[in-house]
Design a protein around this motif. Structure first.
Motif, PDB file in Angstrom:
ATOM      1  N   ALA A  38       0.719  -1.263   0.185  1.00 33.01           N
ATOM      2  CA  ALA A  38       0.395   0.062  -0.137  1.00 33.01           C
ATOM      3  C   ALA A  38       0.785   1.167  -0.283  1.00 33.01           C
ATOM      4  O   ALA A  38       1.949   1.041   0.466  1.00 33.01           O
ATOM      5  N   PRO A  39       0.385   2.091  -0.711  1.00 30.90           N
ATOM      6  CA  PRO A  39       1.425   3.991  -0.587  1.00 30.90           C
ATOM      7  C   PRO A  39       1.655   3.927   1.114  1.00 30.90           C
ATOM      8  O   PRO A  39       1.070   3.472   1.727  1.00 30.90           O
ATOM      9  N   GLY A  40       2.878   4.751   1.067  1.00 31.17           N
ATOM     10  CA  GLY A  40       3.887   4.376   1.902  1.00 31.17           C
ATOM     11  C   GLY A  40       3.888   3.572   3.075  1.00 31.17           C
ATOM     12  O   GLY A  40       4.344   3.753   4.403  1.00 31.17           O
ATOM     13  N   LYS A  41       3.927   1.955   2.296  1.00 30.51           N
ATOM     14  CA  LYS A  41       3.605   1.066   3.489  1.00 30.51           C
ATOM     15  C   LYS A  41       4.830   0.178   2.803  1.00 30.51           C
ATOM     16  O   LYS A  41       4.903   0.261   1.817  1.00 30.51           O
ATOM     17  N   GLU A  42       5.231  -1.449   3.902  1.00 33.17           N
ATOM     18  CA  GLU A  42       5.606  -2.130   3.462  1.00 33.17           C
ATOM     19  C   GLU A  42       5.360  -2.658   2.611  1.00 33.17           C
ATOM     20  O   GLU A  42       4.341  -2.996   2.887  1.00 33.17           O
ATOM     21  N   ARG A  43       5.360  -4.179   1.971  1.00 38.02           N
ATOM     22  CA  ARG A  43       4.848  -4.677   1.101  1.00 38.02           C
ATOM     23  C   ARG A  43       4.404  -6.145   2.665  1.00 38.02           C
ATOM     24  O   ARG A  43       5.843  -6.277   3.248  1.00 38.02           O
ATOM     25  N   GLU A  44       3.501  -6.738   2.159  1.00 32.78           N
ATOM     26  CA  GLU A  44       3.088  -8.016   2.998  1.00 32.78           C
ATOM     27  C   GLU A  44       3.023  -8.356   2.044  1.00 32.78           C
ATOM     28  O   GLU A  44       2.035  -8.654   0.925  1.00 32.78           O
ATOM     29  N   PHE A  45       2.534  -9.716   3.004  1.00 31.68           N
ATOM     30  CA  PHE A  45       2.443 -11.140   2.143  1.00 31.68           C
ATOM     31  C   PHE A  45       0.880 -11.342   2.817  1.00 31.68           C
ATOM     32  O   PHE A  45       0.286 -10.938   3.934  1.00 31.68           O
ATOM     33  N   VAL A  46      -0.095 -11.667   1.281  1.00 29.98           N
ATOM     34  CA  VAL A  46      -1.314 -11.420   1.184  1.00 29.98           C
ATOM     35  C   VAL A  46      -2.027 -13.489   1.290  1.00 29.98           C
ATOM     36  O   VAL A  46      -2.780 -13.992   2.737  1.00 29.98           O
ATOM     37  N   VAL A  47      -1.400 -13.806   0.880  1.00 31.67           N
ATOM     38  CA  VAL A  47      -1.622 -15.370   0.890  1.00 31.67           C
ATOM     39  C   VAL A  47      -1.057 -16.245  -0.753  1.00 31.67           C
ATOM     40  O   VAL A  47      -0.018 -15.807  -1.324  1.00 31.67           O
ATOM     41  N   ARG A  48      -0.434 -17.553   0.018  1.00 30.71           N
ATOM     42  CA  ARG A  48      -0.577 -18.273  -0.836  1.00 30.71           C
ATOM     43  C   ARG A  48      -1.203 -19.798  -0.443  1.00 30.71           C
ATOM     44  O   ARG A  48      -1.578 -20.053  -0.085  1.00 30.71           O
ATOM     45  N   MET A  79     -10.819 -12.096  -4.914  1.00 26.01           N
ATOM     46  CA  MET A  79     -11.530 -10.662  -4.135  1.00 26.01           C
ATOM     47  C   MET A  79     -12.279 -10.379  -3.342  1.00 26.01           C
ATOM     48  O   MET A  79     -13.007  -9.681  -5.008  1.00 26.01           O
ATOM     49  N   ASN A  80     -13.220 -11.015  -3.225  1.00 28.88           N
ATOM     50  CA  ASN A  80     -14.621 -10.111  -2.265  1.00 28.88           C
ATOM     51  C   ASN A  80     -14.947  -8.964  -1.395  1.00 28.88           C
ATOM     52  O   ASN A  80     -14.266  -8.707  -0.762  1.00 28.88           O
ATOM     53  N   SER A  81     -16.143  -8.588  -1.467  1.00 30.13           N
ATOM     54  CA  SER A  81     -16.683  -7.400  -0.171  1.00 30.13           C
ATOM     55  C   SER A  81     -14.791  -6.620   0.288  1.00 30.13           C
ATOM     56  O   SER A  81     -14.249  -5.905   1.016  1.00 30.13           O
ATOM     57  N   LEU A  82     -14.340  -5.945  -0.868  1.00 28.19           N
ATOM     58  CA  LEU A  82     -13.217  -5.119  -1.226  1.00 28.19           C
ATOM     59  C   LEU A  82     -13.713  -3.693  -0.005  1.00 28.19           C
ATOM     60  O   LEU A  82     -14.360  -3.235  -0.380  1.00 28.19           O
ATOM     61  N   THR A  83     -12.586  -3.641   0.309  1.00 25.06           N
ATOM     62  CA  THR A  83     -13.082  -1.952   1.238  1.00 25.06           C
ATOM     63  C   THR A  83     -11.361  -1.313   1.300  1.00 25.06           C
ATOM     64  O   THR A  83     -10.095  -2.202   0.322  1.00 25.06           O
ATOM     65  N   PRO A  84     -10.964  -0.466   1.372  1.00 22.92           N
ATOM     66  CA  PRO A  84      -9.918   1.117   0.897  1.00 22.92           C
ATOM     67  C   PRO A  84      -8.952   0.379   1.463  1.00 22.92           C
ATOM     68  O   PRO A  84      -7.961   1.106   0.735  1.00 22.92           O
ATOM     69  N   GLY A  85      -9.431  -0.807   2.176  1.00 17.63           N
ATOM     70  CA  GLY A  85      -7.810  -0.625   3.255  1.00 17.63           C
ATOM     71  C   GLY A  85      -7.459  -1.855   1.876  1.00 17.63           C
ATOM     72  O   GLY A  85      -6.034  -2.830   2.560  1.00 17.63           O
ATOM     73  N   ASP A  86      -8.031  -2.538   1.262  1.00 17.18           N
ATOM     74  CA  ASP A  86      -7.195  -2.968   0.484  1.00 17.18           C
ATOM     75  C   ASP A  86      -6.496  -3.249  -1.287  1.00 17.18           C
ATOM     76  O   ASP A  86      -5.642  -3.653  -2.043  1.00 17.18           O
ATOM     77  N   THR A  87      -6.608  -1.407  -1.625  1.00 11.60           N
ATOM     78  CA  THR A  87      -5.828  -1.061  -2.342  1.00 11.60           C
ATOM     79  C   THR A  87      -4.519  -1.237  -1.524  1.00 11.60           C
ATOM     80  O   THR A  87      -3.398  -1.030  -0.809  1.00 11.60           O
ATOM     81  N   ALA A  88      -4.010  -1.734  -2.677  1.00  9.15           N
ATOM     82  CA  ALA A  88      -2.640  -1.905  -3.872  1.00  9.15           C
ATOM     83  C   ALA A  88      -1.761  -2.363  -4.204  1.00  9.15           C
ATOM     84  O   ALA A  88      -2.879  -2.013  -5.100  1.00  9.15           O
ATOM     85  N   VAL A  89      -0.174  -2.228  -4.512  1.00 10.76           N
ATOM     86  CA  VAL A  89      -0.240  -2.640  -5.948  1.00 10.76           C
ATOM     87  C   VAL A  89       0.177  -4.313  -5.237  1.00 10.76           C
ATOM     88  O   VAL A  89       0.833  -4.187  -4.380  1.00 10.76           O
ATOM     89  N   TYR A  90      -0.202  -5.148  -6.073  1.00 14.05           N
ATOM     90  CA  TYR A  90      -0.544  -6.549  -5.515  1.00 14.05           C
ATOM     91  C   TYR A  90       0.723  -7.369  -6.323  1.00 14.05           C
ATOM     92  O   TYR A  90       0.582  -7.277  -7.596  1.00 14.05           O
TER      93      TYR A  90
END
Length: 122
Positions: A38-48, A79-90
């Protein structure tokens, strides 16, 4: 490299599907999935997804679903029920052990996609 597709802009509560295609070949183990930044944040793991199963971070559990087409060596992220918190580069990540193809032989093959942006608008 891996080839990502999907992404774009969606409204809050909407759905989106990402896909990630990896090179064909044989391998003894694999792990394929997604990270996000996400903008201004570190890359984080989502799913594997691996042969043994799937792992999700808590914030997407129940909303995101990863699947894999073994014949195409491609993974999909619904990805369902998306929220603004999901905004990021994947970013797609694919790891293979003892990978062998016509042009490649590697004990450990680690691949990253260039990233696809997902924007959830409110």
């Amino acid at each position: 490299q891996v080839v990502e597709s999907g992404g774009g802009v969606v409204e809050v509560g909407g759905s989106m599907r990402l896909s990630c295609g990896a090179p064909g070949g044989t391998f003894s183990r694999f792990s394929m999935g997604w990270f996000r930044q996400a903008p201004g944040k570190e890359r984080e793991f989502v799913v594997r997804i691996t042969k043994e199963g799937t792992t999700y971070i808590d914030s997407v559990e129940g909303r995101f679903t990863i699947s894999r087409d073994s014949a195409k060596n491609t993974v999909y992220l619904q990805m369902n029920s998306l929220t603004p918190g999901d905004t990021a580069v994947y970013f797609c990540n694919a790891n293979f052990t003892n990978f062998v193809s016509k042009n490649t032989r590697a004990g450990e093959l680690i691949l990253w996609g260039r990233g696809t942006p997902v924007t959830v608008s409110s």
